[in-house]
Design a protein around this motif. Structure first.
Motif, PDB file in Angstrom:
ATOM      1  N   UNK A  62       0.849  -1.203   0.000  1.00 35.16           N
ATOM      2  CA  UNK A  62       0.000   0.000   0.000  1.00 35.16           C
ATOM      3  C   UNK A  62       0.878   1.245   0.000  1.00 35.16           C
ATOM      4  N   UNK A  63       1.900   1.237   0.849  1.00 35.46           N
ATOM      5  CA  UNK A  63       2.817   2.369   0.933  1.00 35.46           C
ATOM      6  C   UNK A  63       3.483   2.649  -0.409  1.00 35.46           C
ATOM      7  N   UNK A  64       4.004   1.612  -1.050  1.00 33.60           N
ATOM      8  CA  UNK A  64       4.714   1.805  -2.322  1.00 33.60           C
ATOM      9  C   UNK A  64       3.770   2.353  -3.396  1.00 33.60           C
ATOM     10  N   UNK A  65       2.580   1.822  -3.454  1.00 33.90           N
ATOM     11  CA  UNK A  65       1.614   2.281  -4.471  1.00 33.90           C
ATOM     12  C   UNK A  65       1.266   3.748  -4.264  1.00 33.90           C
ATOM     13  N   UNK A  66       0.915   4.137  -3.037  1.00 38.32           N
ATOM     14  CA  UNK A  66       0.523   5.541  -2.824  1.00 38.32           C
ATOM     15  C   UNK A  66       1.728   6.467  -2.909  1.00 38.32           C
TER      16      UNK A  66
END
Length: 150
Positions: A62-66
């Motif tokens: 989630x962190x990498x995507x956002x």
């Protein structure tokens, strides 16, 4: 890779290295507490380290995507800053959780706030880009003109 995304790539690499560090800590804890895979049950100290690593791994995609959506559509500099803050908060979370279950709470809340900020940046960046590309409406330029900043 363009120069525009070097900061995002650097923050991503740092995040990956952090995940490797967390995984290595679980391996060391397995050896120290003699907990053989696939078992995840052991002394409370082992279970806290295991859960801290698992929790960090669950949020990493989630962190990498956002991080990347925010960096591409909103602001690379602000996204990188938020990314570094998130990585630091997750390190504190891992260290705090490894010591006690209560030690995870403050860093957990800090990392959640940063993640929500990145999500907000994503939404705003995508909205602004959508308006500019498909509606031919530059909301930032219009806002600046309305405020007399142009």
């Amino acid at each position: 890779m363009s120069e525009d995304s070097v900061g995002l790539a650097a923050v991503t690499l740092l995040g990956v290295l952090e995940q490797v560090y967390f995984s290595l800590q679980v391996i060391y804890a397995r050896r120290k507490f003699k907990v053989s895979p696939p078992s995840t049950a052991g002394p409370p100290a082992f279970e806290r380290i295991f859960r801290a690593q698992a929790n960090c791994s669950e949020y990493f995609p989630i962190f990498i995507i956002v991080l990347w959506i925010s960096g591409v559509f909103f602001s690379e500099a602000l996204s990188c800053l938020c990314g570094l803050l998130y990585i630091y908060a997750r390190l504190r979370y891992f260290q705090g959780y490894s010591e006690s279950a209560e030690g995870r709470l403050d860093p957990l809340y800090s990392s959640a706030r940063v993640l929500w900020l990145l999500i907000w940046f994503c939404g705003l960046g995508v909205l602004l880009s959508f308006c500019r590309v498909y509606l031919k409406l530059d909301l930032i330029k219009g806002l600046c003109a309305a405020l007399g900043l142009v």
